[in-house]
Design an enzyme around this catalytic site. Structure first.
Site, PDB file in Angstrom:
ATOM      1  N   LYS A 205     -13.086  11.455 -44.302  1.00  0.00           N
ATOM      2  CA  LYS A 205     -13.299   9.999 -44.304  1.00  0.00           C
ATOM      3  C   LYS A 205     -12.143   9.193 -43.693  1.00  0.00           C
ATOM      4  O   LYS A 205     -12.365   8.112 -43.160  1.00  0.00           O
ATOM      5  CB  LYS A 205     -13.568   9.500 -45.732  1.00  0.00           C
ATOM      6  CG  LYS A 205     -14.939   9.887 -46.261  1.00  0.00           C
ATOM      7  CD  LYS A 205     -15.196   9.243 -47.611  1.00  0.00           C
ATOM      8  CE  LYS A 205     -16.536   9.687 -48.173  1.00  0.00           C
ATOM      9  NZ  LYS A 205     -16.874   9.005 -49.419  1.00  0.00           N
TER      10      LYS A 205
ATOM     11  N   TYR B 105     -22.311  11.975 -60.871  1.00  0.00           N
ATOM     12  CA  TYR B 105     -23.753  11.909 -61.163  1.00  0.00           C
ATOM     13  C   TYR B 105     -24.325  13.262 -61.544  1.00  0.00           C
ATOM     14  O   TYR B 105     -25.509  13.380 -61.856  1.00  0.00           O
ATOM     15  CB  TYR B 105     -24.539  11.288 -60.004  1.00  0.00           C
ATOM     16  CG  TYR B 105     -24.282  11.913 -58.665  1.00  0.00           C
ATOM     17  CD1 TYR B 105     -24.920  13.081 -58.273  1.00  0.00           C
ATOM     18  CD2 TYR B 105     -23.386  11.325 -57.785  1.00  0.00           C
ATOM     19  CE1 TYR B 105     -24.670  13.651 -57.047  1.00  0.00           C
ATOM     20  CE2 TYR B 105     -23.122  11.891 -56.547  1.00  0.00           C
ATOM     21  CZ  TYR B 105     -23.774  13.049 -56.192  1.00  0.00           C
ATOM     22  OH  TYR B 105     -23.516  13.616 -54.976  1.00  0.00           O
TER      23      TYR B 105
HETATM   24  P1  NAP Z   1      -9.356  12.401 -55.796  1.00  0.00           P
HETATM   25  O1  NAP Z   1      -8.726  11.554 -54.744  1.00  0.00           O
HETATM   26  O2  NAP Z   1      -9.173  13.877 -55.737  1.00  0.00           O
HETATM   27  O3  NAP Z   1      -8.830  11.855 -57.218  1.00  0.00           O
HETATM   28  C1  NAP Z   1      -9.115  12.559 -58.391  1.00  0.00           C
HETATM   29  C2  NAP Z   1      -8.614  11.775 -59.619  1.00  0.00           C
HETATM   30  O4  NAP Z   1      -8.973  12.540 -60.778  1.00  0.00           O
HETATM   31  C3  NAP Z   1      -7.097  11.599 -59.673  1.00  0.00           C
HETATM   32  O5  NAP Z   1      -6.811  10.363 -60.284  1.00  0.00           O
HETATM   33  C4  NAP Z   1      -6.666  12.753 -60.587  1.00  0.00           C
HETATM   34  O6  NAP Z   1      -5.463  12.507 -61.285  1.00  0.00           O
HETATM   35  C5  NAP Z   1      -7.803  12.756 -61.589  1.00  0.00           C
HETATM   36  N1  NAP Z   1      -7.907  14.043 -62.249  1.00  0.00           N
HETATM   37  C6  NAP Z   1      -8.347  15.213 -61.727  1.00  0.00           C
HETATM   38  N2  NAP Z   1      -8.302  16.186 -62.660  1.00  0.00           N
HETATM   39  C7  NAP Z   1      -7.803  15.613 -63.781  1.00  0.00           C
HETATM   40  C8  NAP Z   1      -7.515  16.097 -65.100  1.00  0.00           C
HETATM   41  N3  NAP Z   1      -7.756  17.365 -65.432  1.00  0.00           N
HETATM   42  N4  NAP Z   1      -7.037  15.228 -66.018  1.00  0.00           N
HETATM   43  C9  NAP Z   1      -6.814  13.933 -65.689  1.00  0.00           C
HETATM   44  N5  NAP Z   1      -7.070  13.418 -64.475  1.00  0.00           N
HETATM   45  C10 NAP Z   1      -7.551  14.244 -63.524  1.00  0.00           C
HETATM   46  O7  NAP Z   1     -10.944  12.201 -55.841  1.00  0.00           O
HETATM   47  P2  NAP Z   1     -11.784  10.943 -55.290  1.00  0.00           P
HETATM   48  O8  NAP Z   1     -12.095  11.179 -53.860  1.00  0.00           O
HETATM   49  O9  NAP Z   1     -11.097   9.697 -55.703  1.00  0.00           O
HETATM   50  O10 NAP Z   1     -13.174  11.116 -56.077  1.00  0.00           O
HETATM   51  C11 NAP Z   1     -13.220  10.868 -57.457  1.00  0.00           C
HETATM   52  C12 NAP Z   1     -14.634  11.006 -58.034  1.00  0.00           C
HETATM   53  O11 NAP Z   1     -15.523  10.073 -57.454  1.00  0.00           O
HETATM   54  C13 NAP Z   1     -15.253  12.385 -57.829  1.00  0.00           C
HETATM   55  O12 NAP Z   1     -15.730  12.823 -59.083  1.00  0.00           O
HETATM   56  C14 NAP Z   1     -16.404  12.127 -56.882  1.00  0.00           C
HETATM   57  O13 NAP Z   1     -17.497  12.976 -57.156  1.00  0.00           O
HETATM   58  C15 NAP Z   1     -16.772  10.692 -57.222  1.00  0.00           C
HETATM   59  N6  NAP Z   1     -17.457  10.007 -56.111  1.00  0.00           N
HETATM   60  C16 NAP Z   1     -18.717   9.546 -56.323  1.00  0.00           C
HETATM   61  C17 NAP Z   1     -19.400   8.897 -55.306  1.00  0.00           C
HETATM   62  C18 NAP Z   1     -20.798   8.398 -55.538  1.00  0.00           C
HETATM   63  O14 NAP Z   1     -21.472   8.012 -54.575  1.00  0.00           O
HETATM   64  N7  NAP Z   1     -21.254   8.332 -56.760  1.00  0.00           N
HETATM   65  C19 NAP Z   1     -18.799   8.725 -54.045  1.00  0.00           C
HETATM   66  C20 NAP Z   1     -17.504   9.205 -53.863  1.00  0.00           C
HETATM   67  C21 NAP Z   1     -16.846   9.853 -54.911  1.00  0.00           C
HETATM   68  P3  NAP Z   1      -4.012  12.844 -60.618  1.00  0.00           P
HETATM   69  O15 NAP Z   1      -3.743  11.711 -59.675  1.00  0.00           O
HETATM   70  O16 NAP Z   1      -3.111  12.894 -61.757  1.00  0.00           O
HETATM   71  O17 NAP Z   1      -4.195  14.168 -59.906  1.00  0.00           O
END
Ligand code: NAP
Length: 290
Positions: A73, A232
């Site tokens: 992205k 989801y």
């Molecule tokens: P990302 O950049 O990898 O960020 C992940 C976040 O989760 C970070 O804040 C991380 O904390 C935290 N995290 C991961 N494991 C953890 C744990 N065991 N305990 C506490 N915190 C934890 O991911 P992203 O791209 O932002 O995506 C996040 C979510 O959004 C995903 O679940 C994705 O499926 C969802 N999403 C949904 C849509 C939709 O259309 N519905 C679209 C895009 C994304 P740290 O910073 O401490 O590592």
């Protein structure tokens, strides 16, 4: 997909790595069929090192438009002819629209979340918001909330420095002290005289890790008016169950997925998708989760 592929069929698709799990073909091919448009939407598995070649190839092949998903992205931006202002600010593009001389990049994820919230009668303007997580999506969500009149935004993350970086950037952007950063454990210190709109943006609780939740303490959930989990799958996360058990409303991220797709589809095909059709596609997506 149109009922019959012929010499006039235009191609749409999604580039990602992995891409095999994507629900986007189901959304777009159903929209095309229902609206009688001669387009076909396909998944393209594109490795990191092939991304720029893929963009050029898509242009050469006359592909009408593409979605872009993880991990491309941000990286895709350098291969674009133009970029929409919101996508530029967010720093992430999930939709490429064919224009003269190349593709123009858009971000439909945040407008998609906003449209999902509007549909669920969730008001951002004036809300006290808690964001759980500080990854790429949390940053975009914080920007969307700041631009849409949230009264306060508090970001709680396991790695507090990441929350701090987002808060500093957003406060500089909106020129006020709107966003504050905390460690996850600080959730126990939330002002208990308020009710919050909580957006859960961490990966915790996502299939196959379905029994986990980023914050367990029931006292927090008593403060949640509305809980939005961007996950989801599963359809109802532990976070959502806890919000509901404490008397709040909870939603998953499926409608955000639906509307980011619909907004992209509208951009590519210059059409307006009627609400009834959006709900029909949503029902199909829900079925596909079971
Ligand atoms: P990302 O950049 O990898 O960020 C992940 C976040 O989760 C970070 O804040 C991380 O904390 C935290 N995290 C991961 N494991 C953890 C744990 N065991 N305990 C506490 N915190 C934890 O991911 P992203 O791209 O932002 O995506 C996040 C979510 O959004 C995903 O679940 C994705 O499926 C969802 N999403 C949904 C849509 C939709 O259309 N519905 C679209 C895009 C994304 P740290 O910073 O401490 O590592």
């Amino acid at each position: 997909m149109s009922k019959m592929i012929d010499g006039k069929t235009r191609v749409l698709g999604v580039m990602g790595c992995p891409v095999e799990h994507t629900k986007s073909p189901a959304i777009h091919n159903m929209l095309a069929q229902e609206l009688g448009l001669n387009v076909c939407y396909l998944p393209f598995h594109v490795e990191r090192e092939d991304l720029q070649d893929a963009v050029k190839g898509a242009l050469g092949l006359g592909i009408l438009g593409l979605n872009v998903t993880v991990p491309h992205k941000s990286e895709v931006i350098k291969g674009l002819a133009d970029i929409d202002d919101l996508a530029k600010e967010i720093g992430a593009v999930n939709t490429l629209v064919r224009v003269d001389g190349g593709f123009k990049g858009y971000n439909t994820d945040m407008p998609g979340l906003l449209r999902a919230m509007a549909d669920d009668k969730v008001t951002v303007c004036g809300a006290d918001v808690v964001i759980l997580g500080a990854g790429g999506v949390a940053r975009a969500v914080a920007m969307m909330l700041a631009k849409n009149g949230a009264a306060s935004i508090q970001i709680f993350n396991r790695t507090m420095e990441k929350a701090q970086a987002i808060a500093e950037e957003m406060n500089a952007l909106v020129k006020q002290d709107l966003v504050k950063a905390f460690a996850l454990a600080d959730l126990a210190e939330l002002d208990r005289s308020k009710k919050y709109l909580v957006i859960q943006t961490t990966n915790v609780g996502m299939d196959p890790d379905c029994n986990s939740c980023v914050w367990e303490d029931p006292a927090f959930y008593e403060l949640v008016d509305v809980g939005y989990d961007l996950i989801y799958k599963p359809r109802e996360t532990v976070f959502m169950q806890k919000v509901k058990a404490a008397g709040g409303r909870s939603y998953n991220g499926l409608k955000m997925l639906l509307y980011q797709g619909i907004i992209a589809f509208e951009l590519w095909n210059q059409v307006q998708v009627p609400d009834e059709l959006a709900y029909k596609v949503y029902d199909k997506l829900l079925e596909s989760l079971d």
